[in-house]
Scaffold this motif. Structure first.
Motif, PDB file in Angstrom:
ATOM      1  N   TRP A 135       0.633  -0.900  -0.228  1.00 31.05           N
ATOM      2  CA  TRP A 135      -0.157  -0.316  -0.121  1.00 31.05           C
ATOM      3  C   TRP A 135       1.331   1.320  -0.174  1.00 31.05           C
ATOM      4  N   VAL A 136       1.867   1.096   1.323  1.00 31.61           N
ATOM      5  CA  VAL A 136       3.021   2.769   1.210  1.00 31.61           C
ATOM      6  C   VAL A 136       3.668   2.465  -0.319  1.00 31.61           C
ATOM      7  N   SER A 137       4.180   1.505  -0.916  1.00 34.90           N
ATOM      8  CA  SER A 137       4.625   1.514  -2.277  1.00 34.90           C
ATOM      9  C   SER A 137       3.778   2.555  -2.548  1.00 34.90           C
ATOM     10  N   VAL A 138       2.886   1.676  -3.000  1.00 30.24           N
ATOM     11  CA  VAL A 138       1.986   1.924  -4.585  1.00 30.24           C
ATOM     12  C   VAL A 138       1.602   3.237  -4.922  1.00 30.24           C
ATOM     13  N   GLY A 139       1.217   4.221  -2.836  1.00 26.66           N
ATOM     14  CA  GLY A 139       0.686   5.817  -2.673  1.00 26.66           C
ATOM     15  C   GLY A 139       2.287   6.320  -2.275  1.00 26.66           C
ATOM     16  N   GLY A 140       3.456   5.937  -2.453  1.00 25.90           N
ATOM     17  CA  GLY A 140       5.043   6.420  -2.326  1.00 25.90           C
ATOM     18  C   GLY A 140       5.309   6.796  -1.733  1.00 25.90           C
ATOM     19  N   ARG A 141       6.548   5.977  -1.336  1.00 23.91           N
ATOM     20  CA  ARG A 141       6.584   6.309   0.451  1.00 23.91           C
ATOM     21  C   ARG A 141       7.096   6.898   0.614  1.00 23.91           C
ATOM     22  N   GLY A 142       7.635   7.428   1.542  1.00 24.55           N
ATOM     23  CA  GLY A 142       8.479   8.737   1.904  1.00 24.55           C
ATOM     24  C   GLY A 142       7.086   8.977   2.212  1.00 24.55           C
ATOM     25  N   THR A 143       6.332   9.496   1.776  1.00 17.03           N
ATOM     26  CA  THR A 143       5.375  11.090   2.039  1.00 17.03           C
ATOM     27  C   THR A 143       3.737  10.174   2.293  1.00 17.03           C
ATOM     28  N   LEU A 144       4.034  10.817   3.734  1.00 15.71           N
ATOM     29  CA  LEU A 144       2.782  10.495   4.281  1.00 15.71           C
ATOM     30  C   LEU A 144       1.492  10.833   3.401  1.00 15.71           C
ATOM     31  N   SER A 145       0.830  11.934   2.969  1.00 15.56           N
ATOM     32  CA  SER A 145       0.138  11.662   1.715  1.00 15.56           C
ATOM     33  C   SER A 145      -0.300  10.408   0.943  1.00 15.56           C
ATOM     34  N   GLY A 146       0.907   9.734   0.440  1.00 13.78           N
ATOM     35  CA  GLY A 146       1.106   8.661  -0.422  1.00 13.78           C
ATOM     36  C   GLY A 146       0.998   7.670   0.065  1.00 13.78           C
ATOM     37  N   ALA A 147       1.213   7.527   1.406  1.00 15.46           N
ATOM     38  CA  ALA A 147       0.457   6.254   2.041  1.00 15.46           C
ATOM     39  C   ALA A 147      -0.781   6.166   2.453  1.00 15.46           C
ATOM     40  N   ILE A 148      -1.524   7.204   2.736  1.00 17.21           N
ATOM     41  CA  ILE A 148      -2.868   7.105   2.703  1.00 17.21           C
ATOM     42  C   ILE A 148      -2.929   6.561   1.815  1.00 17.21           C
ATOM     43  N   VAL A 149      -3.093   7.607   0.158  1.00 17.42           N
ATOM     44  CA  VAL A 149      -3.645   7.537  -1.061  1.00 17.42           C
ATOM     45  C   VAL A 149      -3.184   5.911  -1.603  1.00 17.42           C
ATOM     46  N   GLY A 150      -2.559   5.158  -0.652  1.00 16.90           N
ATOM     47  CA  GLY A 150      -2.508   3.766  -1.606  1.00 16.90           C
ATOM     48  C   GLY A 150      -3.425   2.896  -1.016  1.00 16.90           C
ATOM     49  N   ALA A 151      -3.200   3.204   0.675  1.00 14.36           N
ATOM     50  CA  ALA A 151      -4.027   2.274   1.201  1.00 14.36           C
ATOM     51  C   ALA A 151      -5.285   2.196   0.359  1.00 14.36           C
ATOM     52  N   VAL A 152      -5.985   3.318   0.715  1.00 12.21           N
ATOM     53  CA  VAL A 152      -7.159   3.399   0.047  1.00 12.21           C
ATOM     54  C   VAL A 152      -6.786   2.452  -1.591  1.00 12.21           C
ATOM     55  N   LEU A 153      -6.572   3.133  -2.269  1.00 13.43           N
ATOM     56  CA  LEU A 153      -6.144   2.643  -3.599  1.00 13.43           C
ATOM     57  C   LEU A 153      -6.269   0.825  -3.786  1.00 13.43           C
ATOM     58  N   VAL A 154      -5.398   0.642  -3.581  1.00 15.24           N
ATOM     59  CA  VAL A 154      -5.537  -1.094  -3.057  1.00 15.24           C
ATOM     60  C   VAL A 154      -6.591  -1.125  -2.680  1.00 15.24           C
ATOM     61  N   ASN A 155      -6.647  -1.502  -1.430  1.00 11.68           N
ATOM     62  CA  ASN A 155      -7.994  -2.126  -1.136  1.00 11.68           C
ATOM     63  C   ASN A 155      -9.227  -1.518  -1.339  1.00 11.68           C
ATOM     64  N   LEU A 156      -9.706  -0.210  -2.411  1.00 10.00           N
ATOM     65  CA  LEU A 156     -10.420  -0.212  -3.361  1.00 10.00           C
ATOM     66  C   LEU A 156     -10.263  -1.552  -4.200  1.00 10.00           C
ATOM     67  N   ALA A 157      -9.448  -1.516  -4.687  1.00  6.42           N
ATOM     68  CA  ALA A 157      -9.123  -2.548  -6.006  1.00  6.42           C
ATOM     69  C   ALA A 157      -9.205  -3.845  -5.582  1.00  6.42           C
ATOM     70  N   LYS A 158      -9.148  -3.959  -4.536  1.00  9.03           N
ATOM     71  CA  LYS A 158      -9.100  -5.371  -3.427  1.00  9.03           C
ATOM     72  C   LYS A 158     -10.760  -6.142  -2.922  1.00  9.03           C
ATOM     73  N   THR A 159     -11.555  -4.091  -3.537  1.00 10.78           N
ATOM     74  CA  THR A 159     -13.201  -4.978  -3.207  1.00 10.78           C
ATOM     75  C   THR A 159     -13.548  -5.229  -4.389  1.00 10.78           C
ATOM     76  N   TRP A 160     -12.848  -4.380  -5.299  1.00  8.16           N
ATOM     77  CA  TRP A 160     -14.264  -4.226  -6.309  1.00  8.16           C
ATOM     78  C   TRP A 160     -13.670  -5.709  -7.088  1.00  8.16           C
ATOM     79  N   LEU A 161     -12.123  -6.249  -7.383  1.00  5.71           N
ATOM     80  CA  LEU A 161     -11.385  -7.506  -8.049  1.00  5.71           C
ATOM     81  C   LEU A 161     -12.051  -8.781  -7.370  1.00  5.71           C
ATOM     82  N   THR A 162     -12.520  -8.803  -6.175  1.00  5.43           N
ATOM     83  CA  THR A 162     -12.817  -9.914  -4.981  1.00  5.43           C
ATOM     84  C   THR A 162     -14.022 -10.481  -5.584  1.00  5.43           C
ATOM     85  N   GLY A 163     -14.774  -9.126  -5.468  1.00  8.87           N
ATOM     86  CA  GLY A 163     -16.163  -9.379  -6.179  1.00  8.87           C
ATOM     87  C   GLY A 163     -16.383  -9.327  -7.370  1.00  8.87           C
ATOM     88  N   VAL A 164     -15.575  -8.573  -8.275  1.00  9.64           N
ATOM     89  CA  VAL A 164     -15.649  -9.636  -9.489  1.00  9.64           C
ATOM     90  C   VAL A 164     -15.074 -10.768 -10.027  1.00  9.64           C
TER      91      VAL A 164
END
Lengths: 526, 381, 252
Positions: free
Chosen positions: B303-332
């Motif tokens: 999650w942190v990597s996807v958002g951008g490590r070493g940036t605090l906003s990146g961690a938040i963005v990454g966690a939300v995006l990856v988990n959105l994708a997870k919820t959507w994909l595991t459903g589809v």
């Protein structure tokens, strides 16, 4: 000589057999019991079938005075062993038995089979005789011992004889029996000795003999437990070692954190499964035992090829960035798992042992060593030795060591370092694949087989000291043995937790492992 | 010319930052309740009740990602134990929630949770003491992960276990905890964990209003966590952390205690992870030992990597995006999720080492400025 | 040129220090005394133990035997690197090690003489006084223009200077410089020699160096190490005429 006597007695005993057989028709259970006992002492092989049938409620009374054995769909005359055509089972009465009689039958059967033509049956009977020691049994056992030609059966009979004598012999015989029984580990005999000790409270000499025998048994049991733990520990150690050897190369020698290492093992296990299926489907039945010979190279090549591909495409770009390597290879492991799951499905697949690897042998006193475990121990030693030879005695090994120790220097000397990297990584992965074949022999094959071993493998390598094959060897064996010795004390899961915590603490004491390199090169890394 | 980072430092607590922070906060704090409560349920913009806990879950994951970014992105320590801190916080909350069930369990025992009655236990184990009070549970949510991190970190950092070795032993710690919590006789519900919660602080956990409250509490925790992380990373300690990521031994020769610096952020980070876990449990309704599985801890890193490590906003963005994708994909198409996740691991490390925030910044600064060498060098293990 | 100083205190006192790595003795019962206010150069062939000696003094390596004292009675062999650094012992490495991802300014900020307790760093403020101090050091090492650039993009020589600047700003009592002019141009070397002589006025400095011209330009007392022990000690001319030194080092 006894044998000759027995042979001479045969015609007469034919008569007796018929008599005792007829006596089974009696209504009184006491009469029947006498007849059963008599049949037992006769030593006539035909009596076995009669008594077994009686025990199972398949012995029938024919109106003409004969006794018939029902063996659906046939009825058989025990005298001749031939089928009786003219009767139906429904028309006949059963010979009834009660529990007391059942005990008598079992005793008689045990004694009878002492003379069976089948050595396995004789051995079983000899062991069985321990369970109901009696004066009559002792006489019979003496006869059987005299007739017995096979040493291990004779030894078993001797033991049963001792057990019989312990309860019913003369004082001298009792003392000798107690001494003889001290050399066993059978819990049955231990019970017997306990009883004997209780019964001979009044005679200090006998009591002393019983105590000595019990102490000796206790000591032997402890020894057996120790050996069992040791073997199981070595066996677990060899499994850990197999899983970790490949890692000792990729992580230990090259310094690459390959989290997909477990999946290389898993691929090897599936290679074994596929080879087995191919052998079953396309080759003659008799060849199936040979599938392992095909599976090993196939697994080595498959896992090795995946390893080389992984090195060329991913790991190469991440040299010097271990944490990124860890994450990328973890991703690869997820992909490999899901690929295998898509192809083979998630349920476990079973890989059968070849027949020469099934079963085992009784080491001492009830502790069985299974062949597949023994084979894995030897296989793992072979792999380790071959690897040590490869690294230390071949030019490829020399180049591998040169590249890992001083890359620029090696490349100046004309070694194609990129190629050596790929080969080294392929070798480590290939060995993991062979480990997978071995692991398929002791458990089921599933897509997450690798995840079971990944944490352990890393701990073994780190514990033993990175870059050190000997360390990996010692580390794996040590962990395996400690684990198995902890299990009886703490339980399997708690034992494992204790081992994990110990290793965590140990690594903190000695971050470079058991066989840590020392010196400026080692310190420069920190 | 002043550097970008010096500018950033000057801007750390500037009005501009507070405006952006307040804006994001307002969207999260006001937007969801408005869309949930005030917009008619049949409207396209409405957030149905069942989605609220899901959003709350993402917020908890974001806090968890933030905690890992603090230690990994800034100090270069890849902890694979953050899933364990998260789960420990969750178990503390789970114990409180179990005690709130009272006599309403299947067996109707007023004192013992169902799984203890099932195991034929007669009294609560000593470590369950106090968990019927929320205050005690809240203290434990902070103390248990914090103390574990403090002790474990002290042992590890003091003996200079670094790099992948640290990752491996934190993973071993997580694994050992997982094995332990799977045991029935540990007194934490074994395999099944703890579930069937009824109340939290007197409110029914199944009520939409309670769920909305939990969501808002998670957002508040995330906001506070963000401020704490920002305070640390913009302080001089933040520079010490960046320095020790580059050249640890050099920091020692400057006279800073590397052990103390790492220990401080490791502990703070573990506490944040624990709080995230505690807020997560009442929203998903269960805690069980699988939360300890080593894979979970590694997933946080992605999650942190996807958002951008070493940036605090990146961690938040990454966690939300990856988990959105997870919820959507595991459903589809559930079977594709692991391919995607695995692919993300490989891609972010090979191709996008600075994640989404990095791409964003690159695009913004592509025109006039030279590319600043952001956090590329990895600490040498 | 060195006027005899007042009876000086031994600042650094090594006695019988032995360090071995896998059977190889990097230091073999090394004894060395550096007095307060002294400028000392240490020379010796590769593997003579120069770097290991510095490792021992700064706490990176623990001696297997022997004693290491700072001032009177501070046993350095019992302290770790950061504790030793806080006693006022600074070190410059052979390879320039600056924090590549921090700016030049931030590199100096971290080196400021200051309370280094980690808890304090959380709440530390950059006062105008400290800002000025950093500014003056930047000027002294000629990097005023580069204050905002990441240290990673400096040239090799500039990194060496930055590292010296980091030692400078901390007001250390004892500086250990490991090959401070390695990889420098002649002009940079001269400037460095001047800087070191300037620094030596109010602190003790130990320089390890290979470059004989540079050693000569410092004009300080020279200690020759060989196989982990002191081979000769005295002025450069004195040791250059020592036959044993010629044999192992200069006469190659």
């Amino acid at each position: 000589m006894v044998l000759m006597l027995l042979a001479a007695a045969l015609p007469a005993r034919g008569q007796e057999f018929a008599t005792f057989l007829a006596a089974l028709r009696a209504d009184s259970f006491a009469d029947k019991e006498q007849a059963v006992a008599a049949l037992g002492k006769l030593g006539d092989g035909r009596a076995v079938a009669v008594l077994t049938a009686l025990k199972d409620g398949r012995l029938l009374k024919a109106p003409d005075g004969r006794v018939i054995i029902s063996q659906p769909p046939n009825l058989i005359d025990p005298m001749t062993g031939e089928v009786v055509p003219d009767l139906t089972a429904d028309a006949l009465d059963r010979v009834h038995i009660n529990n007391r009689l059942r005990g008598a039958i079992e005793g008689a059967l045990g004694e009878l089979t002492l003379f069976s033509a089948d050595p396995a049956a004789r051995l079983a009977a000899a062991r069985d005789a321990v369970r109901h020691p009696s004066v009559d049994g002792a006489v019979l056992l003496e006869k059987a011992i005299a007739a017995e030609k096979e040493a291990d059966i004779r030894a078993a009979m001797q033991q049963s004889l001792s057990a019989a004598r312990l309860l019913s012999g003369s004082k001298q015989e009792k003392l000798a029996a107690a001494r003889a029984l001290g050399t066993t580990t059978d819990p049955q005999i231990k019970n017997l000795l306990d009883q004997f000790r209780a019964a001979s409270e009044s005679d200090p000499e006998l009591r002393q003999a019983a105590d000595a025998a019990l102490a000796s048994i206790k000591h032997r049991l402890w020894l057996v437990g120790l050996l069992a733990n040791l073997f199981q520990g070595v066996s677990l150690g060899s499994v850990l070692l197999l899983a970790a050897i490949g890692l000792a190369i990729t992580f230990g020698v090259m310094g690459v954190i390959n989290m997909a290492h477990g999946e290389m093992i898993m691929l090897g296990a599936y290679a074994a499964y596929v080879c087995q299926q191919v052998f079953r489907a396309f080759l003659p039945v008799g060849w199936i035992n040979g599938y392992l010979a095909a599976a090993l190279p196939v697994a080595f090549l498959c896992a090795g090829a995946v390893g080389v591909a992984l090195e060329r495409t991913v790991i190469r770009r991440l040299y010097g960035r271990p944490l990124e390597t860890l994450l990328a290879t973890w991703g690869v492991s997820l992909i490999l798992q899901q690929t295998v799951r898509s192809i083979f499905g998630s349920p476990n697949r079973e890989v059968a042992n070849p027949s020469w690897m099934t079963g085992g042998f009784d080491l001492i006193g009830g502790f069985t060593v299974t062949w597949n475990r023994v084979c894995i121990i030897f296989f793992c030693l072979t792999v380790l030795a071959a690897l040590a030879l490869l690294l230390n005695r071949t030019s490829l090994g020399l180049q591998m060591r040169a590249v890992t120790q001083n890359r620029p220097m090696a490349s100046v000397m004309g070694i194609r370092t990129a190629r050596i990297d790929a080969l080294t990584f392929g070798l480590g992965s290939g060995i993991a694949g062979m480990a997978g074949v071995a692991l398929s022999q002791i458990g089921n094959v599933s897509p997450n087989l690798g995840t079971i071993y990944i944490v352990d493998s890393f701990l073994v390598v780190v514990f033993g000291g990175v870059g050190n094959l000997l360390g990996t060897f010692v580390g794996a064996l040590f962990l395996g043995i400690v684990n198995k010795f902890l299990e009886p004390v703490a339980g399997a899961v708690l034992g494992k937790i204790v081992v994990l915590v110990t290793i965590i603490l140990f690594i903190q004491r000695r971050p470079r492992g058991l066989f840590a390199p020392k010196g400026r090169s080692a310190e420069a890394e920190a | 010319m002043q550097s970008k980072r010096l500018e950033e430092r000057a801007n750390t607590w500037s009005p501009g930052f507070w405006a952006a922070f307040g804006g994001c906060g307002a969207v999260l704090v006001l937007g969801v309740p408005i869309l949930n409560l005030l917009v008619p349920p049949n409207s396209a913009a409405a957030i149905p009740d069942y989605l609220v806990p899901l959003l709350g879950k993402y917020v908890c994951y974001a806090l968890l990602a933030l905690s890992l970014d603090l230690i990994w992105g800034y100090a270069g320590i890849l902890s694979l134990g953050h899933g364990a801190f998260f789960a420990l916080g969750g178990y503390c909350m789970g114990m409180y929630l179990m005690r709130q069930i009272g006599a309403r369990g299947v067996y109707g025992n007023p004192l013992l949770p169902d799984f203890m009655v099932f195991l034929d236990w007669k009294e609560l184990p000593w470590f369950w003491w106090g968990f019927d009070h929320f205050a005690w549970a809240a203290a434990m949510i902070v103390l248990v992960p914090g103390l574990l991190a403090l002790v474990f970190g002290w042992l590890a950092f003091r003996s200079r276990v670094t790099g992948v070795y640290l990752s491996i032993i934190t993973q071993a710690m997580t694994y050992a905890l997982m094995l332990a919590f799977f045991r029935n006789d540990m007194g934490f519900g074994g395999n099944n964990g703890m579930t069937d919660y009824k109340d939290i602080l007197g409110w029914d956990v199944h009520q939409p209003s309670t769920r909305l409250g939990l969501y808002l509490a998670s957002v508040a925790a995330l906001g506070l966590g963000y401020l704490v992380c920002r305070f640390i990373t913009s302080s001089k300690l933040g520079r010490v952390l960046l320095a020790l990521r580059d050249a640890e031994s050099r920091v020692r020769f400057l006279g800073y205690s590397v052990t103390h610096a790492k220990l401080l952020v490791f502990t703070v980070s573990a506490v944040l992870a624990g709080i995230a876990g505690a807020l997560y449990v009442p929203q998903v309704g269960i805690i069980n030992p699988s939360e300890f599985s080593p894979g979970n801890s590694i997933e946080i890193a992605i999650w942190v990597s996807v958002g951008g490590r070493g940036t605090l906003s990146g961690a938040i963005v990454g966690a939300v995006l990856v988990n959105l994708a997870k919820t959507w994909l595991t459903g589809v198409a559930a079977e594709t999720w692991l391919f995607v996740l695995g692919g993300l691991f490989v891609l972010t490390t090979l191709v996008f080492p600075h994640g989404i925030i990095g791409l964003f910044r690159q695009a913004r600064s592509a025109r006039p400025r030279r590319a600043a060498p952001v956090a590329a060098a990895e600490e040498q293990a | 040129m060195n006027t005899p100083r007042l009876p000086a205190e031994p600042l650094l006192y090594l006695n019988g220090v032995t360090v071995s790595f896998d059977g190889f003795r990097a230091l073999n019962s090394l004894s060395l005394i550096v007095e307060e206010g002294e400028l000392r150069t240490i020379i010796g062939p590769n593997g003579a133990g120069k770097t290991t000696m510095m490792d021992v003094v700064t706490g990176k390596t623990r001696p297997d035997a022997g004693e290491v004292f700072f001032r009177r009675g501070t046993d350095l062999s019992r302290l770790d690197e950061s504790e030793i650094a806080n006693l006022g012992i600074g070190r410059k490495f052979q390879r320039p090690t600056v924090f590549e991802n921090l700016t030049v300014f931030e590199n100096l900020e971290l080196s400021l003489a200051d309370n280094r307790a980690i808890w304090r760093t959380l709440f530390a403020r950059l006062t105008p006084y400290r800002r000025d101090r950093i500014g003056s050091v930047l000027a002294r090492i000629g990097l005023s223009e580069q204050g905002g650039t990441p240290a990673g993009s400096l040239s090799h020589g500039q990194k060496q200077w930055l590292e010296i600047g980091m030692l400078l700003i901390h007001d250390r009592t004892l500086l250990l410089l490991d090959e401070p002019v390695a990889g420098m141009t002649d002009r940079e070397t001269e400037e460095t020699a001047e800087l070191i002589l300037d620094l030596a006025k109010d602190r003790t400095i130990v320089v390890v160096e290979h470059d004989m011209a540079f050693v000569r330009s410092l004009g300080a007392k020279v200690t020759v190490l060989h196989e982990g022990a002191v081979l000769a000690e005295g002025s450069l001319d004195h040791v250059q005429n020592d036959p044993r030194v010629i044999e192992v080092y200069l006469g190659r």
